[in-house]
Design a protein around this motif. Structure first.
Motif, PDB file in Angstrom:
ATOM      1  N   VAL A   1       0.880  -1.168   0.000  1.00  0.00           N
ATOM      2  CA  VAL A   1       0.000   0.000   0.000  1.00  0.00           C
ATOM      3  C   VAL A   1       0.917   1.217   0.000  1.00  0.00           C
ATOM      4  O   VAL A   1       1.533   1.533   1.025  1.00  0.00           O
ATOM      5  CB  VAL A   1      -0.949  -0.014   1.211  1.00  0.00           C
ATOM      6  N   VAL A   2       1.031   1.873  -1.154  1.00  0.00           N
ATOM      7  CA  VAL A   2       2.045   2.912  -1.358  1.00  0.00           C
ATOM      8  C   VAL A   2       1.451   4.154  -2.014  1.00  0.00           C
ATOM      9  O   VAL A   2       0.417   4.085  -2.669  1.00  0.00           O
ATOM     10  CB  VAL A   2       3.202   2.374  -2.234  1.00  0.00           C
ATOM     11  N   PRO A   3       2.136   5.293  -1.866  1.00  0.00           N
ATOM     12  CA  PRO A   3       1.691   6.488  -2.578  1.00  0.00           C
ATOM     13  C   PRO A   3       1.849   6.291  -4.083  1.00  0.00           C
ATOM     14  O   PRO A   3       2.841   5.702  -4.538  1.00  0.00           O
ATOM     15  CB  PRO A   3       2.622   7.592  -2.084  1.00  0.00           C
ATOM     16  N   ALA A   4       0.906   6.794  -4.843  1.00  0.00           N
ATOM     17  CA  ALA A   4       0.974   6.683  -6.307  1.00  0.00           C
ATOM     18  C   ALA A   4       2.203   7.399  -6.854  1.00  0.00           C
ATOM     19  O   ALA A   4       2.728   7.028  -7.902  1.00  0.00           O
ATOM     20  CB  ALA A   4      -0.302   7.246  -6.937  1.00  0.00           C
ATOM     21  N   ASN A   5       2.684   8.408  -6.139  1.00  0.00           N
ATOM     22  CA  ASN A   5       3.844   9.180  -6.609  1.00  0.00           C
ATOM     23  C   ASN A   5       5.163   8.747  -5.968  1.00  0.00           C
ATOM     24  O   ASN A   5       6.131   9.505  -5.938  1.00  0.00           O
ATOM     25  CB  ASN A   5       3.604  10.672  -6.377  1.00  0.00           C
ATOM     26  N   LEU A   6       5.226   7.523  -5.466  1.00  0.00           N
ATOM     27  CA  LEU A   6       6.443   7.061  -4.793  1.00  0.00           C
ATOM     28  C   LEU A   6       7.664   7.139  -5.713  1.00  0.00           C
ATOM     29  O   LEU A   6       8.741   7.564  -5.283  1.00  0.00           O
ATOM     30  CB  LEU A   6       6.268   5.637  -4.256  1.00  0.00           C
ATOM     31  N   ASP A   7       7.519   6.766  -6.973  1.00  0.00           N
ATOM     32  CA  ASP A   7       8.661   6.831  -7.905  1.00  0.00           C
ATOM     33  C   ASP A   7       9.180   8.259  -8.043  1.00  0.00           C
ATOM     34  O   ASP A   7      10.391   8.493  -8.061  1.00  0.00           O
ATOM     35  CB  ASP A   7       8.281   6.278  -9.279  1.00  0.00           C
ATOM     36  N   GLU A   8       8.263   9.204  -8.120  1.00  0.00           N
ATOM     37  CA  GLU A   8       8.639  10.613  -8.239  1.00  0.00           C
ATOM     38  C   GLU A   8       9.383  11.090  -6.987  1.00  0.00           C
ATOM     39  O   GLU A   8      10.409  11.765  -7.079  1.00  0.00           O
ATOM     40  CB  GLU A   8       7.375  11.455  -8.447  1.00  0.00           C
ATOM     41  N   LEU A   9       8.875  10.713  -5.829  1.00  0.00           N
ATOM     42  CA  LEU A   9       9.537  11.091  -4.581  1.00  0.00           C
ATOM     43  C   LEU A   9      10.930  10.467  -4.488  1.00  0.00           C
ATOM     44  O   LEU A   9      11.889  11.131  -4.081  1.00  0.00           O
ATOM     45  CB  LEU A   9       8.691  10.681  -3.378  1.00  0.00           C
ATOM     46  N   MET A  10      11.035   9.205  -4.882  1.00  0.00           N
ATOM     47  CA  MET A  10      12.338   8.522  -4.870  1.00  0.00           C
ATOM     48  C   MET A  10      13.318   9.184  -5.833  1.00  0.00           C
ATOM     49  O   MET A  10      14.518   9.271  -5.537  1.00  0.00           O
ATOM     50  CB  MET A  10      12.170   7.047  -5.233  1.00  0.00           C
ATOM     51  N   ALA A  11      12.840   9.637  -6.983  1.00  0.00           N
ATOM     52  CA  ALA A  11      13.724  10.261  -7.971  1.00  0.00           C
ATOM     53  C   ALA A  11      14.306  11.577  -7.446  1.00  0.00           C
ATOM     54  O   ALA A  11      15.435  11.927  -7.782  1.00  0.00           O
ATOM     55  CB  ALA A  11      12.968  10.501  -9.279  1.00  0.00           C
ATOM     56  N   ARG A  12      13.541  12.293  -6.624  1.00  0.00           N
ATOM     57  CA  ARG A  12      14.008  13.587  -6.095  1.00  0.00           C
ATOM     58  C   ARG A  12      15.176  13.424  -5.122  1.00  0.00           C
ATOM     59  O   ARG A  12      16.129  14.198  -5.162  1.00  0.00           O
ATOM     60  CB  ARG A  12      12.872  14.298  -5.357  1.00  0.00           C
ATOM     61  N   ALA A  13      15.063  12.467  -4.211  1.00  0.00           N
ATOM     62  CA  ALA A  13      16.090  12.281  -3.171  1.00  0.00           C
ATOM     63  C   ALA A  13      16.090  10.816  -2.762  1.00  0.00           C
ATOM     64  O   ALA A  13      15.549  10.444  -1.723  1.00  0.00           O
ATOM     65  CB  ALA A  13      15.800  13.185  -1.979  1.00  0.00           C
ATOM     66  N   PRO A  14      16.679   9.960  -3.576  1.00  0.00           N
ATOM     67  CA  PRO A  14      16.586   8.519  -3.345  1.00  0.00           C
ATOM     68  C   PRO A  14      17.051   8.065  -1.961  1.00  0.00           C
ATOM     69  O   PRO A  14      16.370   7.270  -1.312  1.00  0.00           O
ATOM     70  CB  PRO A  14      17.461   7.908  -4.436  1.00  0.00           C
ATOM     71  N   THR A  15      18.158   8.561  -1.491  1.00  0.00           N
ATOM     72  CA  THR A  15      18.689   8.113  -0.205  1.00  0.00           C
ATOM     73  C   THR A  15      17.786   8.556   0.937  1.00  0.00           C
ATOM     74  O   THR A  15      17.406   7.747   1.791  1.00  0.00           O
ATOM     75  CB  THR A  15      20.120   8.634   0.010  1.00  0.00           C
ATOM     76  N   ALA A  16      17.414   9.823   0.962  1.00  0.00           N
ATOM     77  CA  ALA A  16      16.589  10.350   2.049  1.00  0.00           C
ATOM     78  C   ALA A  16      15.209   9.698   2.077  1.00  0.00           C
ATOM     79  O   ALA A  16      14.701   9.341   3.140  1.00  0.00           O
ATOM     80  CB  ALA A  16      16.446  11.867   1.920  1.00  0.00           C
ATOM     81  N   VAL A  17      14.596   9.515   0.909  1.00  0.00           N
ATOM     82  CA  VAL A  17      13.265   8.903   0.860  1.00  0.00           C
ATOM     83  C   VAL A  17      13.346   7.436   1.275  1.00  0.00           C
ATOM     84  O   VAL A  17      12.514   6.961   2.051  1.00  0.00           O
ATOM     85  CB  VAL A  17      12.624   9.070  -0.534  1.00  0.00           C
TER      86      VAL A  17
END
Length: 154
Positions: free
Chosen positions: A115-131
């Motif tokens: 169960v994940v946010p639909a924009n998880l890939d976008e969030l990961m792309a912005r700051a992969p380590t921090a996210v």
């Protein structure tokens, strides 16, 4: 070459296929049981095979017996647009099951979900380590916490 039919998930249960299908169609919108067949021969004699749709995706569930168990190596992803959706699906699917980490859970029938946010890939792309670091501290995902983590660079 003959045209192939649509590929769809086939789920093996030990006596709870109908209960599981009924639960899933109660959780997801635009869902329904489309067919229930009683099995009258072979090792699954007296069991059922149920066809159902979850928001347009066709599934088959079989009461096949105890020979096989589900594994988290196969899971279904539920992309959510809001924290309210995450809370709803998490609560409905995790009830009676086990909560994993980073949005993963196993429901009371043994089926694994993410169960994940639909924009998880976008969030990961912005700051992969921090996210990722933030994500790995969570059981049920907190979208605001991931958004905040995505603003950190490094």
């Amino acid at each position: 070459m003959a045209k192939a039919k649509r590929i769809s998930p086939f789920l093996w249960f030990d006596g709870k296929a109908k209960e599981a299908a009924e639960h899933y169609v109660s959780v997801f919108p635009n869902s329904r049981i489309t067919n229930l067949t009683e099995i009258s021969a072979g090792p699954a004699n007296g069991a059922a095979q149920i066809e159902f749709e979850l928001n347009g995706l066709t599934f088959t569930a079989l009461d096949g017996g105890p020979m096989f168990e589900m594994t988290p190596a196969i899971s279904f992803v539920v992309p959510c647009e809001s924290q309210e959706e995450i809370d709803y699906y998490w609560d409905k699917l995790a009830e009676g099951g086990t909560q994993g980490f980073a949005g993963w859970l196993t429901d009371r029938f043994g089926l694994s979900w993410q169960v994940v946010p639909a924009n998880l890939d976008e969030l990961m792309a912005r700051a992969p380590t921090a996210v990722m670091e933030s994500l790995l501290t969570m059981t049920k995902i907190n979208i605001d916490q991931l958004i905040e983590a995505s603003r950190r660079v490094g």
